[in-house]
Design a protein around this motif. Structure first.
Motif, short mmCIF file in Angstrom:
data_model
loop_
_atom_site.label_atom_id
_atom_site.label_comp_id
_atom_site.label_asym_id
_atom_site.label_seq_id
_atom_site.Cartn_x
_atom_site.Cartn_y
_atom_site.Cartn_z
N GLY A 15 0.84 -1.24 -0.14
CA GLY A 15 0.02 0.03 -0.04
C GLY A 15 0.79 1.23 -0.03
N ALA A 16 2.12 1.23 0.28
CA ALA A 16 3.06 2.26 0.34
C ALA A 16 3.36 2.72 -1.24
CB ALA A 16 4.20 1.87 1.17
N SER A 17 4.13 3.93 -1.09
CA SER A 17 4.65 4.65 -2.31
C SER A 17 6.10 4.67 -2.46
CB SER A 17 4.00 5.95 -2.69
OG SER A 17 2.47 5.90 -2.75
N LEU A 18 6.61 4.44 -3.66
CA LEU A 18 8.19 4.86 -3.73
C LEU A 18 8.28 5.63 -5.21
CD1 LEU A 18 9.93 1.61 -3.12
CD2 LEU A 18 10.17 3.77 -1.96
N ARG A 19 9.39 6.40 -5.21
CA ARG A 19 9.58 7.13 -6.51
C ARG A 19 11.01 6.47 -6.91
NH1 ARG A 19 10.24 13.38 -8.28
NH2 ARG A 19 12.13 13.18 -6.98
N LEU A 20 10.94 6.04 -8.14
CA LEU A 20 12.33 5.59 -8.54
C LEU A 20 12.87 6.62 -9.65
CD1 LEU A 20 11.97 2.04 -9.61
CD2 LEU A 20 12.41 2.69 -7.29
#
Length: 124
Positions: A15-20
């Motif tokens: 459910g979390a977010s990440l930015r690559l």
């Protein structure tokens, strides 16, 4: 030769977010179409998203549509992959890739240059 460097991976909960991010120190960065692919252990490399040289055209794999967003900033020689609502099945090593024609495609074989990858792990 284009050297691509990914960053931004990590361990997150479902459910979390990440930015690559993917950077390339080349003067011709803006002429390349760019893509993100991922590969989990024991699986084939999978298309995630791609973007044209201008950023106006994007393509997404079915499994990430509506959750991931690809973008680029040619002034910074950087491409991004915003990943939201992450799922355990998104766990993989994520690679950025470049092709010199400027047209985003889905086949890994269309891309000439690859980064070393950044690991994304999503726990349930």
């Amino acid at each position: 030769q284009v050297q691509l460097v990914e960053s931004g991976g990590g361990l997150v909960q479902s459910g979390a977010s990440l930015r690559l991010s993917c950077t390339a120190p080349t003067r011709t960065f803006s002429s390349y179409a760019l893509g993100w692919f991922r590969q989990a252990p024991g699986k084939e490399r999978e298309f995630v998203a791609a973007i044209s040289w201008s950023g106006k055209t994007t393509r997404y794999g079915d499994s990430v549509k509506g959750r991931f967003t690809i973008s680029r900033d040619n002034r910074k020689n950087t491409m991004y992959l915003e990943m939201n609502s992450l799922k355990p099945e998104d766990t993989a090593n994520y690679y950025c890739a470049a092709r010199p024609t400027g047209i985003p495609t889905m086949a890994p074989s269309d891309y000439d240059y690859w980064g070393q990858g950044t690991q994304v792990t999503v726990s349930s």
